[in-house]
Design an enzyme around this catalytic site. Structure first.
Site, mmCIF file in Angstrom:
data_model
loop_
_atom_site.group_PDB
_atom_site.id
_atom_site.type_symbol
_atom_site.label_atom_id
_atom_site.label_comp_id
_atom_site.label_asym_id
_atom_site.label_seq_id
_atom_site.Cartn_x
_atom_site.Cartn_y
_atom_site.Cartn_z
ATOM 1 N N LYS A 64 2.273 5.781 0.924
ATOM 2 C CA LYS A 64 1.905 4.399 0.623
ATOM 3 C C LYS A 64 2.003 4.113 -0.880
ATOM 4 O O LYS A 64 2.613 3.129 -1.292
ATOM 5 C CB LYS A 64 0.478 4.102 1.136
ATOM 6 C CG LYS A 64 0.367 4.254 2.654
ATOM 7 C CD LYS A 64 -1.014 3.926 3.193
ATOM 8 C CE LYS A 64 -2.103 4.867 2.750
ATOM 9 N NZ LYS A 64 -1.914 6.266 3.221
ATOM 10 N N THR A 65 1.420 4.975 -1.691
ATOM 11 C CA THR A 65 1.483 4.789 -3.140
ATOM 12 C C THR A 65 2.914 4.944 -3.643
ATOM 13 O O THR A 65 3.342 4.249 -4.569
ATOM 14 C CB THR A 65 0.563 5.811 -3.845
ATOM 15 O OG1 THR A 65 -0.735 5.734 -3.252
ATOM 16 C CG2 THR A 65 0.464 5.534 -5.334
ATOM 17 N N ASP A 109 -4.855 -0.075 -3.764
ATOM 18 C CA ASP A 109 -5.019 1.034 -2.832
ATOM 19 C C ASP A 109 -6.392 0.896 -2.165
ATOM 20 O O ASP A 109 -7.294 0.275 -2.743
ATOM 21 C CB ASP A 109 -4.934 2.351 -3.623
ATOM 22 C CG ASP A 109 -4.628 3.542 -2.724
ATOM 23 O OD1 ASP A 109 -4.421 3.342 -1.507
ATOM 24 O OD2 ASP A 109 -4.574 4.669 -3.252
ATOM 25 N N THR A 158 -5.921 3.185 4.807
ATOM 26 C CA THR A 158 -5.900 4.183 5.874
ATOM 27 C C THR A 158 -6.517 3.595 7.135
ATOM 28 O O THR A 158 -6.514 4.229 8.179
ATOM 29 C CB THR A 158 -6.713 5.424 5.459
ATOM 30 O OG1 THR A 158 -7.994 4.991 4.971
ATOM 31 C CG2 THR A 158 -6.007 6.203 4.360
ATOM 32 N N ARG A 217 2.558 14.918 1.197
ATOM 33 C CA ARG A 217 1.706 15.391 0.114
ATOM 34 C C ARG A 217 1.342 16.866 0.317
ATOM 35 O O ARG A 217 1.337 17.648 -0.626
ATOM 36 C CB ARG A 217 0.433 14.561 -0.002
ATOM 37 C CG ARG A 217 -0.509 15.152 -1.083
ATOM 38 C CD ARG A 217 -1.796 14.380 -1.225
ATOM 39 N NE ARG A 217 -1.551 13.063 -1.791
ATOM 40 C CZ ARG A 217 -2.149 11.958 -1.376
ATOM 41 N NH1 ARG A 217 -3.018 12.001 -0.393
ATOM 42 N NH2 ARG A 217 -1.882 10.811 -1.954
HETATM 43 P P1 ADP Z 1 -0.464 7.894 0.128
HETATM 44 O O1 ADP Z 1 -0.505 6.822 -0.924
HETATM 45 O O2 ADP Z 1 -0.006 7.387 1.459
HETATM 46 O O3 ADP Z 1 -1.733 8.673 0.223
HETATM 47 P P2 ADP Z 1 1.533 9.099 -1.626
HETATM 48 O O4 ADP Z 1 2.500 7.993 -1.745
HETATM 49 O O5 ADP Z 1 0.611 9.339 -2.777
HETATM 50 O O6 ADP Z 1 0.671 8.953 -0.273
HETATM 51 O O7 ADP Z 1 2.360 10.431 -1.293
HETATM 52 C C1 ADP Z 1 1.899 11.705 -1.627
HETATM 53 C C2 ADP Z 1 3.034 12.515 -2.223
HETATM 54 O O8 ADP Z 1 3.970 12.798 -1.198
HETATM 55 C C3 ADP Z 1 3.781 11.751 -3.308
HETATM 56 O O9 ADP Z 1 3.511 12.275 -4.563
HETATM 57 C C4 ADP Z 1 5.242 11.945 -3.010
HETATM 58 O O10 ADP Z 1 5.770 12.904 -3.902
HETATM 59 C C5 ADP Z 1 5.288 12.532 -1.628
HETATM 60 N N1 ADP Z 1 5.920 11.639 -0.671
HETATM 61 C C6 ADP Z 1 5.289 10.779 0.174
HETATM 62 N N2 ADP Z 1 6.172 10.157 0.962
HETATM 63 C C7 ADP Z 1 7.392 10.614 0.620
HETATM 64 C C8 ADP Z 1 8.714 10.343 1.093
HETATM 65 N N3 ADP Z 1 8.948 9.482 2.089
HETATM 66 N N4 ADP Z 1 9.743 11.007 0.502
HETATM 67 C C9 ADP Z 1 9.503 11.888 -0.481
HETATM 68 N N5 ADP Z 1 8.284 12.191 -0.966
HETATM 69 C C10 ADP Z 1 7.239 11.567 -0.424
#
Ligand code: ADP
Length: 330
Positions: A64-65, A109, A158, A217
């Site tokens: 998401k981030t 977020d 989430t 992650r």
């Molecule tokens: P969320 O915001 O959903 O908790 P993040 O966007 O922070 O998740 O993702 C966590 C880590 O996983 C990021 O630092 C990124 O490097 C990796 N990541 C997440 N999704 C992908 C994707 N589709 N392709 C490559 N790396 C990803």
């Protein structure tokens, strides 16, 4: 955090950024989401308008981030990052809203944590790019109107179910991020191993993928640990054996469960005889918050068919008993 027992505080944050994709084409998986976003981005750019507001929902660590930083890069614009937990009063929102530049992105977020009193300001901000603030009370009350630059709000949660309908409906684009397949995670591990100049064979990358709970992650976190381990114990080469030994050492088992996941199953089986048990009771016994269990532990256990949710509470499945090598209750 992601519920990963071994994430290592601040350095994990920096490492996260190091491996975070910068463009949509560098992202792994989520092909249909990416395809729809590309169309929306190209259309908005073609009209020279801000992109419509976007809501991402899904478990932690699925991107998401990442999307919230990649989309502004694709739009050629900037992003401000906020967290719903930090926006407890309308005044907390003002600096962000008054700082938005035309077509820029404001990322919130955990947007489900924005309280109702703040949420109402988001409505007009999103719809009319305007906020009305009431100062004073009674006969002395005055309303101040602020015009905002047209911008894009990207929200992440989430718990999409916890968003009020009026807020949810103001997002033109709503995307659910689902789990990644083992092949997608293996590709991610191989790609990131190249970025980190780690020598890893395909079987080892597959093993890390298999033990990463369908979550990028976690795949990245595990890769960092496996690299450290290989450097000290195996002259840097990551083979299948090295991947297995290193992950075993930090308590990540063959299904990818960590200590907290196994602790959950163990509590449910030993203390509650396999259930059915209410979430609160399990949370109290484990001494963790029920939100953490519901957001970060249960989704993967449910998906792995290790637990089921019934009307009377959570129940461990036969697979869970088997995995923990505990005898099925009569
Ligand atoms: P969320 O915001 O959903 O908790 P993040 O966007 O922070 O998740 O993702 C966590 C880590 O996983 C990021 O630092 C990124 O490097 C990796 N990541 C997440 N999704 C992908 C994707 N589709 N392709 C490559 N790396 C990803």
């Amino acid at each position: 955090d992601s519920g990963d027992g071994f994430s290592g505080g601040d350095s994990a944050g920096e490492r996260d950024v190091q491996l975070r994709p910068r463009r949509l084409d560098e992202m792994v998986g989520q092909r249909d989401v990416i395809e729809r976003l590309k169309i929306a981005i190209d259309a908005a750019r073609g009209r020279d308008e801000p992109l419509g507001h976007i809501l991402f929902d899904g478990p932690p660590g699925l991107g998401k981030t990442t999307f919230a930083t990649v989309i502004p890069a694709e739009m050629g614009t900037t992003v401000q990052m906020a967290n719903g937990a930090g926006l407890s009063a309308p005044k907390d929102l003002l600096p962000y809203l008054t700082n938005v530049s035309e077509k820029s992105v404001l990322f919130i977020d955990e947007i489900h944590r924005v309280p109702k009193s703040v949420e109402e300001y988001l409505y007009t901000a999103m719809e009319d790019f305007r906020i009305d603030i009431v100062l004073g009370e009674g006969v002395n009350a005055r309303t101040l109107n602020f015009e905002l630059q047209p911008f894009t709000l990207i929200g992440a949660t989430t718990r999409a179910g916890m968003l009020s309908a009026p807020l949810r409906d103001r997002f033109q684009i709503r995307e659910h991020l689902g789990w990644y397949s083992k092949d997608q995670l293996r590709e991610l591990v191989q790609r990131n191993a190249r970025k980190l100049t780690i020598k890893i064979d395909e079987a080892a990358a597959g093993e890390i993928a298999k033990r990463s709970r369908s979550t990028p992650r976690l795949a990245n976190n595990r890769l960092h640990w496996v690299r450290d381990y290989a450097q000290i114990k195996a002259k840097g080469d990551v083979t299948l054996g090295v991947a297995r030994d290193s992950l075993d050492m930090i308590g990540i088992d063959s299904l990818g469960l960590d200590k907290q996941d196994r602790n959950y199953l163990d509590t449910l089986i030993r203390v509650f005889a396999g259930g059915p048990s209410g979430l609160e009771a399990i949370a109290h016994t484990m001494n963790v918050s029920s939100d953490t269990l519901e957001d970060e532990v249960e989704p993967f256990l449910l998906r792995s068919e290790l637990i089921v949710r019934t009307r009377r509470g959570r129940m461990a499945t036969a697979k869970a008993f088997e995995h923990l090598k505990l005898p099925l209750q009569p």
